[in-house]
Scaffold this active site. Structure first.
Site, PDB file in Angstrom:
ATOM      1  N   VAL A   1      35.111   1.540 -81.466  1.00 27.37           N
ATOM      2  CA  VAL A   1      34.964   0.101 -81.668  1.00 27.37           C
ATOM      3  C   VAL A   1      36.203  -0.551 -82.278  1.00 27.37           C
ATOM      4  O   VAL A   1      36.363  -1.768 -82.184  1.00 27.37           O
ATOM      5  CB  VAL A   1      33.720  -0.175 -82.551  1.00 27.37           C
ATOM      6  CG1 VAL A   1      33.991   0.177 -84.008  1.00 27.37           C
ATOM      7  CG2 VAL A   1      33.250  -1.617 -82.425  1.00 27.37           C
ATOM      8  N   TYR A   2      37.096   0.208 -82.879  1.00 24.66           N
ATOM      9  CA  TYR A   2      38.278  -0.378 -83.508  1.00 24.66           C
ATOM     10  C   TYR A   2      39.188  -0.992 -82.439  1.00 24.66           C
ATOM     11  O   TYR A   2      39.657  -0.297 -81.532  1.00 24.66           O
ATOM     12  CB  TYR A   2      39.068   0.655 -84.297  1.00 24.66           C
ATOM     13  CG  TYR A   2      38.344   1.260 -85.479  1.00 24.66           C
ATOM     14  CD1 TYR A   2      37.215   0.663 -86.033  1.00 24.66           C
ATOM     15  CD2 TYR A   2      38.793   2.452 -86.051  1.00 24.66           C
ATOM     16  CE1 TYR A   2      36.558   1.229 -87.111  1.00 24.66           C
ATOM     17  CE2 TYR A   2      38.140   3.017 -87.130  1.00 24.66           C
ATOM     18  CZ  TYR A   2      37.026   2.413 -87.652  1.00 24.66           C
ATOM     19  OH  TYR A   2      36.373   2.980 -88.719  1.00 24.66           O
ATOM     20  N   GLY A   3      39.424  -2.286 -82.567  1.00 25.28           N
ATOM     21  CA  GLY A   3      40.259  -2.967 -81.589  1.00 25.28           C
ATOM     22  C   GLY A   3      39.698  -2.898 -80.187  1.00 25.28           C
ATOM     23  O   GLY A   3      40.441  -2.943 -79.214  1.00 25.28           O
ATOM     24  N   ASN A   4      38.371  -2.790 -80.090  1.00 25.02           N
ATOM     25  CA  ASN A   4      37.699  -2.689 -78.800  1.00 25.02           C
ATOM     26  C   ASN A   4      38.288  -1.581 -77.940  1.00 25.02           C
ATOM     27  O   ASN A   4      38.503  -1.726 -76.740  1.00 25.02           O
ATOM     28  CB  ASN A   4      37.771  -4.028 -78.047  1.00 25.02           C
ATOM     29  CG  ASN A   4      36.788  -4.099 -76.883  1.00 25.02           C
ATOM     30  OD1 ASN A   4      35.718  -3.506 -76.948  1.00 25.02           O
ATOM     31  ND2 ASN A   4      37.165  -4.798 -75.830  1.00 25.02           N
TER      32      ASN A   4
END
Length: 322
Positions: A60-63
């Site tokens: 999920v980090y930075g999509n």
């Protein structure tokens, strides 16, 4: 650098973990302070120089762009087998039943997507980002076991949940002969110690290691009170982390740092590392100097009276982060 085993496994990791939430393609991420590949590269190089081998990210980090940046850094600066890549699954990546949660379908889709972004054929430590109350524990644990058996994942970890839920997941895995968790990511710092009440005792009893996230309370423990400009005071679910009641704790860290002629970050990290359950704090570095502070903290041994001075200011509070 010092190294340790995660739990009872044979996975050897550095006693400092590089947190990669701050590395992201700004076009896809939601954090204006995030570092692109060019900005993150000096931090990766410093991590390698210091012997920091555990690199922690999440889908999920930075999509997803954080995983891409981590994968690029591995290919540019080191060998795949010389680092341990940790990533996570569970928080929303897209709308629909497979975009979040810990169902079998979601886990299988998301692990394959992470492998592709990372540019690797295996993940060293695959962690559930949060507990999923909408999926039976048996379904989650069997799916996680199956991706280990398939060779996509080497070891399993968890993050931020009530101790009874973690105990239930471990029990279900053991009862069925499935792969158990070897690590738990806990929010743990001088201003958030609630994991000491139940979770840390459970981890010690079950020989599971803690990877402490937010060990500097988003920078609040690294600067004198009133001068902090933390990037965010909320977790991904919108819960507030910190408030004005932390001033006495921050002042105690500052006083000890002045006395010992260390930085506040070094004192706060040395305190976290002194807990025998903690294998490594996760350092969300946005500057190579942040890793230098953590490396110095490894050599600091706080005396009994210094521990007492730091511990005395804490007051009970609600756990945050799950």
């Amino acid at each position: 650098m010092e190294y340790t085993r995660l739990g009872s496994s044979d996975l050897i990791v550095s006693r400092i973990a590089l947190g990669c939430m701050g590395f992201a393609d700004r076009a896809h991420g939601r954090n204006p302070w995030a570092l692109s590949q060019d900005g993150a590269d000096p931090i990766f190089r410093r991590a390698i120089d210091l012997g920091i081998t555990l690199w922690d990210t999440a889908n999920v980090y930075g999509n997803g762009s954080s995983e891409e940046i981590v994968g690029q850094a591995v290919r540019r600066y080191t060998r795949r087998d010389d680092v341990q890549i940790a990533t996570k699954v569970g928080l929303p990546m897209h709308d629909g039943p497979t975009g979040s949660g810990l169902s079998r379908k979601a886990i299988i889709e998301q692990v394959d997507a992470s492998l592709k972004r990372l540019g690797t054929d295996y993940i060293d430590l695959y962690q559930i980002h949060r507990f999923d109350p909408h999926t039976p524990v048996e379904e989650t644990m069997q799916a996680l076991h199956d991706i280990v058996v398939a060779g996509k994942v080497r070891y399993l970890g968890a993050s931020s949940m009530a101790a009874w839920r973690f105990s239930k997941m471990q029990y279900v895995a053991e009862r069925h002969g499935w792969t158990k968790f070897i690590s738990m990511q806990d929010q743990y710092s001088l201003v958030q110690r609630e994991e000491e009440r139940e979770m840390f005792g459970l981890l010690a009893d079950q020989n599971v290691s803690s990877l402490a996230w937010c060990p500097l309370a988003k920078g609040r423990l690294a600067r004198p009170y009133g001068t902090q400009t933390p990037r965010s005071t909320a977790d991904p679910t919108g819960q507030r982390f910190f408030d004005g009641s932390d001033r006495n704790i921050i002042d105690a860290v500052r006083n000890l740092a002045d006395t010992r002629r260390n930085t506040m970050a070094q004192i706060a990290l040395a305190w976290v590392m002194s807990n025998p359950v903690v294998a490594a704090p996760i350092i969300g570095a946005t500057n190579p100097n942040h890793l230098d502070d953590a490396n110095t903290a490894l050599t600091l041994e706080l005396r009994d009276h210094e521990h007492k001075a730091l511990n005395a200011q804490y007051t009970p509070r609600q756990p945050t982060g799950y």
